[in-house]
Design a protein around this motif. Structure first.
Motif, PDB file in Angstrom:
ATOM      1  N   PHE A  41      20.507  29.057  40.517  1.00 43.26           N
ATOM      2  CA  PHE A  41      21.110  30.283  40.534  1.00 43.26           C
ATOM      3  C   PHE A  41      19.743  31.559  41.054  1.00 43.26           C
ATOM      4  N   VAL A  42      18.799  31.328  41.099  1.00 40.77           N
ATOM      5  CA  VAL A  42      17.779  32.931  41.586  1.00 40.77           C
ATOM      6  C   VAL A  42      18.561  32.382  42.779  1.00 40.77           C
ATOM      7  N   TYR A  43      18.402  31.187  43.778  1.00 38.73           N
ATOM      8  CA  TYR A  43      18.242  31.491  45.472  1.00 38.73           C
ATOM      9  C   TYR A  43      19.745  32.010  45.322  1.00 38.73           C
ATOM     10  N   LEU A  44      20.739  31.833  45.229  1.00 42.01           N
ATOM     11  CA  LEU A  44      21.726  32.202  45.521  1.00 42.01           C
ATOM     12  C   LEU A  44      21.855  33.511  44.908  1.00 42.01           C
ATOM     13  N   ALA A  45      21.461  33.805  43.953  1.00 47.03           N
ATOM     14  CA  ALA A  45      21.576  35.953  43.915  1.00 47.03           C
ATOM     15  C   ALA A  45      20.448  36.848  45.020  1.00 47.03           C
ATOM     16  N   TYR A  46      19.413  35.854  45.156  1.00 49.70           N
ATOM     17  CA  TYR A  46      18.467  36.369  46.023  1.00 49.70           C
ATOM     18  C   TYR A  46      20.022  36.616  47.597  1.00 49.70           C
ATOM     19  N   VAL A  47      20.085  35.024  48.050  1.00 52.51           N
ATOM     20  CA  VAL A  47      20.836  35.744  49.098  1.00 52.51           C
ATOM     21  C   VAL A  47      21.791  36.184  49.422  1.00 52.51           C
ATOM     22  N   PHE A  48      22.860  35.974  48.561  1.00 55.52           N
ATOM     23  CA  PHE A  48      23.963  36.608  48.222  1.00 55.52           C
ATOM     24  C   PHE A  48      24.062  38.523  48.111  1.00 55.52           C
ATOM     25  N   THR A  49      22.599  39.573  47.588  1.00 52.11           N
ATOM     26  CA  THR A  49      22.523  40.267  47.785  1.00 52.11           C
ATOM     27  C   THR A  49      21.298  40.408  48.879  1.00 52.11           C
ATOM     28  N   GLY A  50      21.001  39.902  50.250  1.00 54.19           N
ATOM     29  CA  GLY A  50      20.582  40.593  51.557  1.00 54.19           C
ATOM     30  C   GLY A  50      18.367  40.003  50.737  1.00 54.19           C
ATOM     31  N   ARG A  51      19.226  39.389  50.557  1.00 52.33           N
ATOM     32  CA  ARG A  51      17.666  39.206  50.551  1.00 52.33           C
ATOM     33  C   ARG A  51      16.502  37.789  50.904  1.00 52.33           C
ATOM     34  N   ALA A  52      15.056  37.515  50.999  1.00 50.56           N
ATOM     35  CA  ALA A  52      14.832  35.920  51.381  1.00 50.56           C
ATOM     36  C   ALA A  52      13.649  35.877  49.555  1.00 50.56           C
ATOM     37  N   TYR A  53      13.990  34.716  49.653  1.00 44.20           N
ATOM     38  CA  TYR A  53      12.596  34.556  48.628  1.00 44.20           C
ATOM     39  C   TYR A  53      11.260  35.047  49.071  1.00 44.20           C
ATOM     40  N   PRO A  54      10.263  35.497  47.672  1.00 45.79           N
ATOM     41  CA  PRO A  54      10.815  36.287  46.919  1.00 45.79           C
ATOM     42  C   PRO A  54      10.566  37.284  47.012  1.00 45.79           C
ATOM     43  N   TYR A  55      10.261  38.133  47.698  1.00 46.44           N
ATOM     44  CA  TYR A  55      10.172  39.392  47.798  1.00 46.44           C
ATOM     45  C   TYR A  55      11.050  40.183  49.376  1.00 46.44           C
ATOM     46  N   THR A  56      11.052  39.976  49.861  1.00 45.74           N
ATOM     47  CA  THR A  56      11.840  40.326  51.201  1.00 45.74           C
ATOM     48  C   THR A  56      12.962  41.057  51.400  1.00 45.74           C
ATOM     49  N   VAL A  57      13.347  41.576  51.859  1.00 41.27           N
ATOM     50  CA  VAL A  57      15.060  42.361  52.492  1.00 41.27           C
ATOM     51  C   VAL A  57      15.084  42.249  53.780  1.00 41.27           C
ATOM     52  N   LEU A  58      16.146  41.457  53.935  1.00 45.22           N
ATOM     53  CA  LEU A  58      16.601  41.000  55.602  1.00 45.22           C
ATOM     54  C   LEU A  58      17.593  42.150  56.294  1.00 45.22           C
ATOM     55  N   PRO A  59      16.840  42.328  57.142  1.00 41.52           N
ATOM     56  CA  PRO A  59      17.855  43.093  58.356  1.00 41.52           C
ATOM     57  C   PRO A  59      18.823  42.368  58.026  1.00 41.52           C
ATOM     58  N   PRO A  60      19.585  43.831  58.594  1.00 41.98           N
ATOM     59  CA  PRO A  60      21.457  43.879  58.302  1.00 41.98           C
ATOM     60  C   PRO A  60      22.328  42.721  58.251  1.00 41.98           C
ATOM     61  N   GLU A  61      21.517  42.586  60.231  1.00 39.46           N
ATOM     62  CA  GLU A  61      22.207  41.874  60.822  1.00 39.46           C
ATOM     63  C   GLU A  61      21.765  40.151  60.471  1.00 39.46           C
ATOM     64  N   GLU A  62      21.013  39.286  60.214  1.00 38.71           N
ATOM     65  CA  GLU A  62      20.479  38.662  59.339  1.00 38.71           C
ATOM     66  C   GLU A  62      20.637  38.171  57.613  1.00 38.71           C
ATOM     67  N   ALA A  63      20.624  39.526  57.379  1.00 36.86           N
ATOM     68  CA  ALA A  63      21.604  39.555  55.606  1.00 36.86           C
ATOM     69  C   ALA A  63      23.013  38.639  55.509  1.00 36.86           C
ATOM     70  N   THR A  64      23.901  39.198  56.703  1.00 33.62           N
ATOM     71  CA  THR A  64      25.589  38.326  57.145  1.00 33.62           C
ATOM     72  C   THR A  64      25.502  37.783  57.805  1.00 33.62           C
ATOM     73  N   ILE A  65      24.587  37.223  58.097  1.00 29.44           N
ATOM     74  CA  ILE A  65      24.363  35.742  58.755  1.00 29.44           C
ATOM     75  C   ILE A  65      23.766  34.373  57.843  1.00 29.44           C
ATOM     76  N   ALA A  66      23.413  34.945  56.874  1.00 32.05           N
ATOM     77  CA  ALA A  66      22.642  34.178  55.980  1.00 32.05           C
ATOM     78  C   ALA A  66      23.447  33.728  54.771  1.00 32.05           C
TER      79      ALA A  66
END
Length: 365
Positions: free
Chosen positions: A234-259
């Motif tokens: 659930f933590v993992y899904l929360a990170y991905v669905f909010t555009g982040r990569a565990y444990p601390y990275t904010v993904l670039p918009p395009e990469e976040a959308t694809i993920a």
């Protein structure tokens, strides 16, 4: 310790000399290389100490050795001499069987990002030590602090899988391999294996967990118990669905959308993905897949913890009116109740329809 202070003072004097020529840099490094190695070798040969002290005197000796090692590391790290530290100096600690002290002192330096691990041979030794001493939680924390490409990444992935280091696996796959599906598969398999253990306790009660999907990026709030029990999905899904990569990275918009799209696509699959890695084989040869169709992965999470599942789904849809490109390849001959509307791009209403379908067609919902 006086020898270390003298060495540091001498090095500082060299650094204050005018002119930043290659000759001067070489002189500094040659001096530290020769002198520091001699100091380390003399200290380790003249001071015996137990790795696990049992008496006050042994404890004092170990503390003195730890302070000495901290001083050595300070000189090397502050002056960008990590190759020397993780090469020749570490080999001396190994020669005197004092590498456990070296690792123990180094650990907080790595976790605080004061030391960067980029020497493959040294990382190999570090990983071997933590596996041999069964310090898997500490190893997982360290793995998330170094570049996996500096290590044999195939071995690293194998270690994470063998010892169920899910957090480290999430870090490696999402940061280095840009693969957001494999960590989810591993976590779903953990949930599958632990589902019945956690749902019903020996006394017949149902165990409940605190909410995990409101961490706001602070992975330190994830307890070891939670990690071991499968709730990390659930933590993992929360990170991905909010555009982040565990444990601390904010993904670039395009990469976040694809993920987000790929993970949602997988999570809302109507049928099992045709990949044998998603299944386990019993002693009788039977295949144990993840979940049951239709929507096996979503259904598994709902069974495991309905409340947390709905929270991560809310994160997926709350700021996104539509997630495009999802094709569920409906098998209407097997599930005639499922509407063709599910083959359209996933909208909030489509997701709601899926959940209603699951609730209406489940004997145990």
């Amino acid at each position: 310790m006086r020898a270390l202070s003298s060495l540091a003072s001498k090095y500082d004097s060299l650094c204050e000399l005018q002119g930043d020529t290659w000759e001067l840099i070489d002189e500094r490094e040659r001096y530290v290389d020769k002198t520091l190695i001699n100091v380390v070798r003399f200290f380790l040969s003249a001071n015996y100490f137990e790795q696990e002290p049992k008496t006050p005197d042994q404890l004092v000796a170990l503390e003195r050795a730890s302070d000495f090692t901290k001083g050595v590391m300070k000189i090397c790290l502050e002056n960008r001499l990590q190759s020397l530290l993780f090469g020749k100096i570490f080999s001396i600690y190994v020669d005197y069987d004092r590498d456990p002290t070296f690792f123990k002192v180094l650990e907080p330096q790595v976790l605080s990002k004061s030391a960067v691990l980029d020497e493959p041979a040294f990382i190999d030794s570090l990983v071997d030590h933590y596996i041999a001493t069964e310090k898997f939680s500490a190893l997982e924390d360290l793995i998330m602090c170094f570049d996996p490409l500096a290590f044999n990444i195939h071995r690293l992935v194998s270690i994470c899988r063998s010892f169920k280091l899910y957090r480290a696996s999430m870090y490696i796959y999402t940061h280095t391999l840009k693969d957001f599906i494999t960590p989810l598969i591993q976590l779903l398999m953990a949930v599958r294996d632990l589902h019945f253990e956690l749902r019903t306790m020996p006394d017949g009660s149902v165990r409940r967990k605190a909410s995990l999907t409101s961490l706001n990026g602070d992975s330190s709030n994830v307890s070891e118990d939670v990690t071991q029990k499968g709730y990390l999905v659930f933590v993992y899904l929360a990170y991905v669905f909010t555009g982040r990569a565990y444990p601390y990275t904010v993904l670039p918009p395009e990469e976040a959308t694809i993920a987000r799209r790929d993970v949602a696509n997988f999570l809302f699959s109507l049928t099992q993905e045709q990949d044998f890695d998603h299944a386990s084989v019993g002693d009788d040869g039977s295949v144990n897949l993840i979940g049951r169709e239709p929507y096996p992965y979503l259904w598994l999470l709902i069974q495991f913890n309905c409340e947390e599942t709905f929270k991560v789904i809310k994160l997926l849809v709350q700021d996104i009116p539509e997630i495009g490109g999802v094709d569920y390849e409906l098998a209407e001959q097997d599930f005639p109740e499922v509407s063709r509307s599910f083959s359209l791009p996933t909208t909030r209403q489509a997701i709601i329809d899926m959940l209603v379908f699951l609730m209406q067609h489940s004997e145990s919902a």
